[in-house]
Write an enzyme that holds these catalytic residues in place. Structure first.
Site, PDB file in Angstrom:
ATOM      1  N   SER A 199      18.865  12.897   9.736  1.00  0.00           N
ATOM      2  CA  SER A 199      18.584  12.849  11.171  1.00  0.00           C
ATOM      3  C   SER A 199      18.932  14.174  11.805  1.00  0.00           C
ATOM      4  O   SER A 199      19.830  14.896  11.355  1.00  0.00           O
ATOM      5  CB  SER A 199      19.403  11.729  11.818  1.00  0.00           C
ATOM      6  OG  SER A 199      19.433  11.865  13.223  1.00  0.00           O
ATOM      7  N   LYS A 200      18.236  14.509  12.892  1.00  0.00           N
ATOM      8  CA  LYS A 200      18.531  15.754  13.602  1.00  0.00           C
ATOM      9  C   LYS A 200      19.937  15.751  14.180  1.00  0.00           C
ATOM     10  O   LYS A 200      20.465  16.803  14.550  1.00  0.00           O
ATOM     11  CB  LYS A 200      17.506  15.990  14.707  1.00  0.00           C
ATOM     12  CG  LYS A 200      17.498  14.935  15.808  1.00  0.00           C
ATOM     13  CD  LYS A 200      16.402  15.231  16.812  1.00  0.00           C
ATOM     14  CE  LYS A 200      16.342  14.171  17.912  1.00  0.00           C
ATOM     15  NZ  LYS A 200      15.253  14.439  18.874  1.00  0.00           N
ATOM     16  N   ARG A 201      20.566  14.573  14.237  1.00  0.00           N
ATOM     17  CA  ARG A 201      21.938  14.488  14.736  1.00  0.00           C
ATOM     18  C   ARG A 201      22.965  14.684  13.627  1.00  0.00           C
ATOM     19  O   ARG A 201      24.159  14.797  13.890  1.00  0.00           O
ATOM     20  CB  ARG A 201      22.161  13.134  15.422  1.00  0.00           C
ATOM     21  CG  ARG A 201      21.397  12.972  16.730  1.00  0.00           C
ATOM     22  CD  ARG A 201      21.550  11.588  17.308  1.00  0.00           C
ATOM     23  NE  ARG A 201      20.869  10.603  16.487  1.00  0.00           N
ATOM     24  CZ  ARG A 201      19.563  10.331  16.579  1.00  0.00           C
ATOM     25  NH1 ARG A 201      18.820  10.994  17.439  1.00  0.00           N
ATOM     26  NH2 ARG A 201      19.016   9.418  15.811  1.00  0.00           N
TER      27      ARG A 201
END
Length: 510
Positions: free
Chosen positions: A276-278
């Site tokens: 995930s981009k997080r």
């Protein structure tokens, strides 16, 4: 260049000349680029460069609520930093523009009009509640729950009645009532059955075009020959193929459907969910901030689904271009390994000439305040002399601040509190006092410094090297970990080294 055996590319090119290859990278400027985005851009870039074809940069900026000019500038700057140059697109120009989708709205509107006139698309007046009810009924009956074609055969009277009710239609593509089969360059032949492919929406009720419309239209008009993209978009491929065919029938584009290759998913470090981009390590900016080499980062990202050889992980981008074969991409999901990414980058750092290595550390030392914006010749000489001490120790150039900053600290030099508490304690005072005495009048060379300190601390005080040299290391570098001690002291110079030892001794005594 890595010498590769001759191979037959006819299955990839499908009758095209290599130079006719056209691929695209279509980022959406809504935020930071992720390593997944960059891996996709890299594979398209390598594919185009391998065949001597064209890479088109097309900007998907139709999300007006999230897209900003600043985000577009960031995207272009990031690609330039990586060295992933494009042949057509923003700044480069080309014969197939405009290259921002926000500037192509009239094109989409005109083409949808032609699809409507020819019966390839139609208005759908179903409300969301009606769609949900019919889908739930289908699910309960064990039937496919996609759009059921309810508005496919509406006549003018029925359509007017819906309009009179205040309904505003979406536009749907009329999907063919047959299986859609295509040969994926990564996954082989894939078949989608018509019962799983409902007529999908091209235009919202507010007149706004959707991704499944604009991407194939742009691909057709830009004469894209190959689409290399993430596995997560595989489910949309049959719908896009149907639209390519419909566009060909109304004379839009060359009439050729692009070849598809769906790249493996990039999973998180645990391997159980998509990165995930997080997630830590997912964003490109992390690597720029840490001081990764673009070529080191790209080398690692290439390994997320492809390899140049079974027994080799480190290679240059030129070698990747020479060897790249989309058919060698693994269809299995790839796990992102931060430690391996760092190791690959470190390998590229070790390959740099020493002068270039030194130059790459300068921006980080400047940003940290250890060097002025324009370092002096003397400072640069010290930096170049320090490179052999740290080049084998660093995984990224950001580490130069901790490893080399003490060489340029001047009056701002401080000892880390943790280092002071753990090392400058106990008998550290006697060690520092003996060190200062031993170094009086010594020729200031690495060999002489080492000989004097060993004679005084190891032989004279009977200390093990760690206990003997730890306090001296902290005194002169401010840290428990530093480049080799004696070489560092030679670079610091007699006056600075002795002053720091004396200051540390005062600190211990108090």
């Amino acid at each position: 260049m890595t010498e590769q055996p001759a191979r037959d590319d006819s299955g990839v090119l499908g009758g095209l000349a290599p130079a006719d290859v056209r691929v695209r990278f279509p980022p959406s400027p809504t935020g930071l680029l992720t390593v997944g985005n960059i891996r996709s851009a890299l594979f398209n870039w390598a594919f185009a460069r391998h065949y001597g074809g064209t890479l088109v940069l097309r900007i998907e900026d139709t999300d007006q609520a999230r897209n900003t000019p600043e985000a577009l500038d960031y995207t272009l700057d990031a690609l330039r930093w990586l060295g992933l140059t494009w042949d057509e697109g923003p700044e480069a120009g080309g014969d197939h523009g405009p290259y921002l989708q926000s500037e192509r709205m009239q094109i989409y509107s005109d083409i949808v009009g032609k699809l409507m006139v020819t019966g390839k698309a139609y208005h759908c007046y179903c409300s969301q509640e009606e769609l949900d009810d019919r889908r739930e009924t289908a699910r309960s009956a064990g039937q496919p729950s996609g759009y059921d074609g309810h508005c496919r055969a509406l006549n003018a009277v029925q359509a007017k009645a819906f309009l009179d009710e205040g309904r505003r239609p979406v536009v749907r593509l009329r999907m063919p009532d047959r299986p859609i089969v295509f040969d994926d360059l990564v996954r082989g032949e894939i078949t989608f059955l018509p019962e799983n492919l409902g007529d999908y929406v091209l235009i919202r009720a507010n007149g706004y075009p959707l991704y499944p419309l604009v991407n194939p239209v742009d691909d057709a008009l830009m004469d894209i020959t190959h689409v290399l993209r993430g596995e997560d978009l595989l489910s949309s491929t049959p719908r896009q193929i149907a639209l390519y065919e419909a566009l060909a029938e109304i004379g839009v584009g060359s009439g050729r459907t692009p070849r598809f290759g769906h790249l493996p998913m990039v999973m998180g470090s645990e391997g159980n969910k998509k990165l995930s981009k997080r997630d830590s390590g997912a964003g490109l900016d992390e690597y720029r901030t840490q001081g990764f080499l673009p070529e080191g980062l790209l080398n690692y990202l290439a390994l997320l689904g492809w390899s140049i050889a079974d027994d080799r992980d480190v290679f240059t981008l030129a070698e990747m271009i020479d060897a790249f074969d989309i058919r060698k991409v693994n269809s299995n999901a790839a796990r992102f390994d931060q430690k391996k990414c760092e190791a690959i980058n470190a390998a590229h750092m070790r390959m740099l000439p020493q002068d270039e290595f030194a130059a790459r550390t300068v921006p980080f030392l400047v940003a940290a305040g250890y060097l002025p914006a324009v370092p002096s010749d003397d400072q640069l000489a010290v930096l170049r002399a320090a490179v052999p001490l740290v080049q084998e120790r660093m995984d990224a150039f950001g580490e130069s601040v901790e490893l080399l900053g003490f060489l340029f600290a001047g009056e701002d030099f401080v000892i880390e509190p943790d280092a002071a508490a753990k090392v400058l304690a106990g008998d550290a005072g006697s060690v520092l006092a003996a060190s200062a005495k031993a170094l009086e009048g010594v020729e200031w060379t690495t060999a002489a410094i080492e000989a004097a300190l060993r004679a005084s601390l190891v032989d004279g005080l009977g200390l093990k090297p760690k206990k003997a040299f730890g306090p001296v290391r902290v005194a002169v570098s401010g840290r428990r970990v530093s480049p080799p001690l004696f070489e560092s002291m030679e670079l610091l110079g007699r006056e600075t080294s002795l002053r720091r030892i004396e200051q540390a001794l005062v600190k211990v005594e108090h």
